[in-house]
Structure formats: structure tokens, C-alpha cells
Design a protein around this motif. Structure first.
Motif, PDB file in Angstrom:
ATOM      1  N   ALA A  23       0.831  -1.205   0.000  1.00 46.73           N
ATOM      2  CA  ALA A  23       0.000   0.000   0.000  1.00 46.73           C
ATOM      3  C   ALA A  23       0.865   1.255   0.000  1.00 46.73           C
ATOM      4  CB  ALA A  23      -0.924  -0.009   1.224  1.00 46.73           C
ATOM      5  N   ILE A  24       1.903   1.271   0.831  1.00 48.87           N
ATOM      6  CA  ILE A  24       2.808   2.429   0.860  1.00 48.87           C
ATOM      7  C   ILE A  24       3.543   2.571  -0.470  1.00 48.87           C
ATOM      8  CG2 ILE A  24       4.855   3.375   1.994  1.00 48.87           C
ATOM      9  CD1 ILE A  24       3.921   2.041   4.564  1.00 48.87           C
ATOM     10  N   ALA A  25       3.987   1.437  -1.030  1.00 50.64           N
ATOM     11  CA  ALA A  25       4.716   1.493  -2.304  1.00 50.64           C
ATOM     12  C   ALA A  25       3.825   2.015  -3.425  1.00 50.64           C
ATOM     13  CB  ALA A  25       5.251   0.105  -2.656  1.00 50.64           C
ATOM     14  N   ASN A  26       2.582   1.572  -3.476  1.00 51.36           N
ATOM     15  CA  ASN A  26       1.673   2.074  -4.511  1.00 51.36           C
ATOM     16  C   ASN A  26       1.389   3.559  -4.335  1.00 51.36           C
ATOM     17  OD1 ASN A  26       1.426  -0.411  -5.789  1.00 51.36           O
ATOM     18  ND2 ASN A  26      -0.311  -1.027  -4.552  1.00 51.36           N
ATOM     19  N   GLY A  27       1.225   4.006  -3.072  1.00 48.40           N
ATOM     20  CA  GLY A  27       1.012   5.426  -2.837  1.00 48.40           C
ATOM     21  C   GLY A  27       2.201   6.259  -3.253  1.00 48.40           C
ATOM     22  N   VAL A  28       3.411   5.806  -2.906  1.00 39.76           N
ATOM     23  CA  VAL A  28       4.619   6.538  -3.305  1.00 39.76           C
ATOM     24  C   VAL A  28       4.774   6.547  -4.817  1.00 39.76           C
ATOM     25  CG1 VAL A  28       7.144   6.503  -3.170  1.00 39.76           C
ATOM     26  CG2 VAL A  28       5.786   6.122  -1.109  1.00 39.76           C
ATOM     27  N   ARG A  29       4.474   5.424  -5.467  1.00 37.40           N
ATOM     28  CA  ARG A  29       4.591   5.373  -6.928  1.00 37.40           C
ATOM     29  C   ARG A  29       3.619   6.340  -7.596  1.00 37.40           C
ATOM     30  NH1 ARG A  29       3.339  -0.258  -9.755  1.00 37.40           N
ATOM     31  NH2 ARG A  29       1.330   0.220  -8.781  1.00 37.40           N
ATOM     32  N   ASP A  30       2.393   6.401  -7.110  1.00 41.19           N
ATOM     33  CA  ASP A  30       1.426   7.341  -7.688  1.00 41.19           C
ATOM     34  C   ASP A  30       1.855   8.788  -7.473  1.00 41.19           C
ATOM     35  OD1 ASP A  30      -0.081   5.198  -8.485  1.00 41.19           O
ATOM     36  OD2 ASP A  30      -1.411   5.252  -6.734  1.00 41.19           O
ATOM     37  N   ILE A  31       2.366   9.094  -6.279  1.00 40.68           N
ATOM     38  CA  ILE A  31       2.795  10.469  -6.000  1.00 40.68           C
ATOM     39  C   ILE A  31       3.965  10.859  -6.893  1.00 40.68           C
ATOM     40  CG2 ILE A  31       3.844  11.951  -4.245  1.00 40.68           C
ATOM     41  CD1 ILE A  31       2.204  10.424  -2.151  1.00 40.68           C
ATOM     42  N   VAL A  32       4.962   9.983  -6.988  1.00 35.68           N
ATOM     43  CA  VAL A  32       6.135  10.294  -7.807  1.00 35.68           C
ATOM     44  C   VAL A  32       5.760  10.364  -9.278  1.00 35.68           C
ATOM     45  CG1 VAL A  32       8.411   9.460  -8.509  1.00 35.68           C
ATOM     46  CG2 VAL A  32       7.719   9.307  -6.124  1.00 35.68           C
ATOM     47  N   ARG A  33       4.901   9.451  -9.741  1.00 33.24           N
ATOM     48  CA  ARG A  33       4.512   9.455 -11.154  1.00 33.24           C
ATOM     49  C   ARG A  33       3.727  10.709 -11.512  1.00 33.24           C
ATOM     50  NH1 ARG A  33       1.188   4.350 -12.970  1.00 33.24           N
ATOM     51  NH2 ARG A  33       3.179   3.361 -12.423  1.00 33.24           N
ATOM     52  N   ASN A  34       2.821  11.132 -10.627  1.00 33.78           N
ATOM     53  CA  ASN A  34       2.059  12.348 -10.914  1.00 33.78           C
ATOM     54  C   ASN A  34       2.916  13.596 -10.797  1.00 33.78           C
ATOM     55  OD1 ASN A  34      -0.362  10.946 -11.337  1.00 33.78           O
ATOM     56  ND2 ASN A  34      -0.795  10.870  -9.143  1.00 33.78           N
ATOM     57  N   ALA A  35       3.856  13.604  -9.846  1.00 37.20           N
ATOM     58  CA  ALA A  35       4.724  14.773  -9.699  1.00 37.20           C
ATOM     59  C   ALA A  35       5.676  14.925 -10.875  1.00 37.20           C
ATOM     60  CB  ALA A  35       5.511  14.679  -8.394  1.00 37.20           C
ATOM     61  N   LEU A  36       6.096  13.802 -11.452  1.00 31.35           N
ATOM     62  CA  LEU A  36       7.024  13.833 -12.584  1.00 31.35           C
ATOM     63  C   LEU A  36       6.355  13.329 -13.860  1.00 31.35           C
ATOM     64  CD1 LEU A  36      10.197  12.380 -10.796  1.00 31.35           C
ATOM     65  CD2 LEU A  36       9.609  14.780 -11.156  1.00 31.35           C
ATOM     66  N   ALA A  37       5.083  13.667 -14.019  1.00 30.04           N
ATOM     67  CA  ALA A  37       4.345  13.177 -15.190  1.00 30.04           C
ATOM     68  C   ALA A  37       4.907  13.738 -16.488  1.00 30.04           C
ATOM     69  CB  ALA A  37       2.869  13.546 -15.062  1.00 30.04           C
ATOM     70  N   GLY A  38       5.383  14.971 -16.469  1.00 32.71           N
ATOM     71  CA  GLY A  38       5.912  15.560 -17.684  1.00 32.71           C
ATOM     72  C   GLY A  38       7.352  15.233 -17.959  1.00 32.71           C
ATOM     73  N   ALA A  39       8.025  14.542 -17.068  1.00 30.88           N
ATOM     74  CA  ALA A  39       9.429  14.193 -17.254  1.00 30.88           C
ATOM     75  C   ALA A  39       9.555  12.795 -17.829  1.00 30.88           C
ATOM     76  CB  ALA A  39      10.177  14.280 -15.923  1.00 30.88           C
ATOM     77  N   SER A  40      10.585  12.596 -18.632  1.00 31.31           N
ATOM     78  CA  SER A  40      10.779  11.294 -19.259  1.00 31.31           C
ATOM     79  C   SER A  40      11.217  10.232 -18.259  1.00 31.31           C
ATOM     80  CB  SER A  40      11.824  11.408 -20.370  1.00 31.31           C
ATOM     81  OG  SER A  40      13.066  11.868 -19.838  1.00 31.31           O
ATOM     82  N   TYR A  41      11.842  10.653 -17.176  1.00 37.60           N
ATOM     83  CA  TYR A  41      12.339   9.707 -16.184  1.00 37.60           C
ATOM     84  C   TYR A  41      11.351   9.500 -15.042  1.00 37.60           C
ATOM     85  CZ  TYR A  41      13.521  14.206 -14.080  1.00 37.60           C
ATOM     86  OH  TYR A  41      13.464  15.487 -13.594  1.00 37.60           O
ATOM     87  N   GLY A  42      10.156  10.100 -15.109  1.00 36.79           N
ATOM     88  CA  GLY A  42       9.211  10.014 -14.011  1.00 36.79           C
ATOM     89  C   GLY A  42       8.748   8.599 -13.750  1.00 36.79           C
ATOM     90  N   ARG A  43       8.390   7.867 -14.797  1.00 40.15           N
ATOM     91  CA  ARG A  43       7.915   6.490 -14.618  1.00 40.15           C
ATOM     92  C   ARG A  43       9.022   5.592 -14.077  1.00 40.15           C
ATOM     93  NH1 ARG A  43       3.530   3.862 -16.642  1.00 40.15           N
ATOM     94  NH2 ARG A  43       2.997   5.714 -17.857  1.00 40.15           N
ATOM     95  N   THR A  44      10.258   5.813 -14.541  1.00 41.28           N
ATOM     96  CA  THR A  44      11.374   4.989 -14.060  1.00 41.28           C
ATOM     97  C   THR A  44      11.644   5.223 -12.590  1.00 41.28           C
ATOM     98  OG1 THR A  44      12.362   5.060 -16.272  1.00 41.28           O
ATOM     99  CG2 THR A  44      13.790   4.420 -14.446  1.00 41.28           C
ATOM    100  N   VAL A  45      11.658   6.487 -12.177  1.00 41.52           N
ATOM    101  CA  VAL A  45      11.889   6.800 -10.767  1.00 41.52           C
ATOM    102  C   VAL A  45      10.769   6.231  -9.906  1.00 41.52           C
ATOM    103  CG1 VAL A  45      12.094   8.681  -9.099  1.00 41.52           C
ATOM    104  CG2 VAL A  45      13.255   8.842 -11.295  1.00 41.52           C
TER     105      VAL A  45
END
Length: 274
Positions: free
Chosen positions: A134-156
Motif C-alpha cells: 500500500a505504501i509502495a503504490n502510494g509513493v509510486r502514484d505520488i512520484v509518477r504524478n509529480a514527474l508526469a511531464g518528465a521522461s524519467y518520471g515512470r522509471t523513478v
């Protein structure tokens, strides 16, 4: 004649021992069956009550955040049903332990006792995995949305998710006492490898190559960050302009400058009409 008398005496004592054992076994067997029946009824009742309580406190929302609901979409049970089944069978194991204990010490009671003693650790391990996911999914969603416009956002975001899940799995295995001789050295080796790469590679002979790569990565990240800030500013400005009320059109007096249209700041040179 003496031999016949001895044989009759031996047979009599044998029948006496057999009847005494049967008389002792019958009450034990009745107690065994009674404990099984009562324990089965209690286990069913506890499982139903637990199912209602967990659903009221929002266990399925936790399952959705942890991603378990998606994985269990094709199953006959959801996460709450699985937890209730685990508790149900755990109570049945305890009931079996009590029931076989009626006959005194025996190998089956010893085996069931070891399983029952391990069950709390297994339940805590499952809870650790669910919370970690649950924590990992929450962190992944936050990081993905924060870096949605960056090419490395999904990787991070994926790296952060995998790191948190790996820590949760290692902690769960340590709690359950499974493969502790492997998970501990693997975690230490991974951390030592990362530390060694950072010390030797970044601070040693790879300083110049790493410096060039870091400059390239940082320049690229800075460009994309500026692009994100610009797009956010434009989106916010468009929302503000869209939400402004329409001003009534009035005819300007002769010799005066007409008011600027809505959304144009006369103090900014880029917004002045040419």
C-alpha cells in the motif's frame, strides 16, 4: 491341569485390560468429538463476525490501495474473505490441538502445536507485505504524478515502488522466520554493493565520466523542470482567465484610452496590444 488354569487366568486378565482401555477411550473420544463440534461452531461464528467488522472498517479500501484487489479480481475470494478463511482455519487448528490433547501426549498434538505457535508470526508477515505494498503504490502514484511531464518520471516511480516492496518482503520473511539465513546476507550485500559503487565509482576513478553524466542528467532535468513550471503556469493562468466574470462593454470617451480586455495586464509589456 495347571497349564489350563494358567491359560484361563491369562485370558481373563487380557479381557480385563481390554475392557479397561475401552472404558477409558470412550469418554476421551466423546470429549474429542464434543470439542471438535463446539470449536467448529465457534470458528464459523468468529469468521462471520470478523468479516463484517473488517468490511465496516474499510479493509477493501486498503486492498485497493495495496493493489491486492486487482490481483484477486479473478478469484472467488477478496482480501477480506481470505483473511477470514485464514482466521477460521487457525481457530480450527487450535481446536484440533485441544481435541487431540484429550488423548494425552501424541505426535499429532506436537505437530499442531508448532503450527499454531507459528501462525501469529505468519499473520504479522502478511500484514507487513500488505502495508508495504500500500505504501509502495502510494509513493509510486505520488512520484509518477509529480514527474508526469518528465521522461524519467515512470522509471523513478518504479524504482521507488520496487525498493519499498523489497524492504517489506525482507521484513516479512524475517518476521515469519523464513529464509533468514538468505534474506539477511542478501540485504547486506545489496547495501554494501550500493555503498561500494558510490565510494569507488563516484569518489574514485570514475569522477570525470560521472561528472559529465551528472551534468548531462542535471541539464536535462533542469530543462524538463522549467518546461513543467511553464506548463503549470500556463495551465493555471488559463484556469484563472476562464473563471473571471465577463466585464460589461462600455464605450470609451473621446480622447481616453479604452480599458484593456479581461485577462490582460496593462503593466506587462508582453500583454500590451501592438
Amino acid at each position: 491341569m495347571a497349564q489350563q488354569l494358567a491359560l484361563s487366568v491369562d485370558f481373563g486378565s487380557g479381557f480385563t485390560d481390554a475392557w479397561s482401555k475401552i472404558a477409558k477411550f470412550i469418554p476421551q473420544f466423546i470429549a474429542f468429538l464434543a470439542i471438535l463440534v463446539i470449536g467448529w461452531i465457534v470458528a464459523k461464528a468468529i469468521a462471520k463476525v470478523l468479516d463484517r467488522v473488517l468490511r465496516k472498517v474499510g479493509s477493501e479500501r486498503v486492498a485497493e490501495r495495496a493493489g491486492m484487489a486487482r490481483h484477486l479480481s479473478g478469484s472467488n475470494y477478496d482480501m477480506t474473505g481470505i483473511i477470514c478463511k485464514i482466521v477460521y482455519y487457525a481457530i480450527l487448528l487450535m481446536v484440533l490441538q485441544l481435541a487431540f490433547g484429550v488423548f494425552g501426549p501424541n505426535p499429532i498434538s506436537v505437530m499442531i502445536h508448532s503450527i499454531v505457535a507459528w501462525l501469529p508470526r505468519g499473520i504479522v508477515a502478511v500484514a507487513i507485505v500488505v502495508v508495504a505494498m500500500a505504501i509502495a503504490n502510494g509513493v509510486r502514484d505520488i512520484v509518477r504524478n509529480a514527474l508526469a511531464g518528465a521522461s524519467y518520471g515512470r522509471t523513478v516511480a518504479t524504482i521507488a515502488w520496487a525498493f519499498i516492496v523489497a524492504l517489506g518482503v525482507i521484513a516479512a520473511l524475517g518476521q515469519a522466520g523464513i529464509a533468514t539465513a538468505i534474506t539477511g546476507p542478501v540485504l547486506i550485500a545489496a547495501l554494501a554493493t550500493i555503498a561500494g559503487v558510490l565510494v569507488v565509482g563516484v569518489g574514485g576513478g570514475l569522477i570525470l565520466p560521472m561528472r559529465q553524466r551528472w551534468e548531462r542528467w542535471l541539464d536535462h532535468a533542469e530543462q524538463e523542470s522549467a518546461k513543467l513550471r511553464g506548463s503549470a503556469y500556463q495551465a493555471g493562468r488559463a484556469d484563472v482567465l476562464a473563471n473571471q466574470p465577463a466585464r460589461p462593454t462600455t464605450q470609451a470617451a473621446p480622447g481616453t484610452t479604452p480599458p484593456p480586455p479581461p485577462g490582460i495586464d496593462p503593466g506587462r509589456p508582453g500583454d500590451r496590444p501592438s
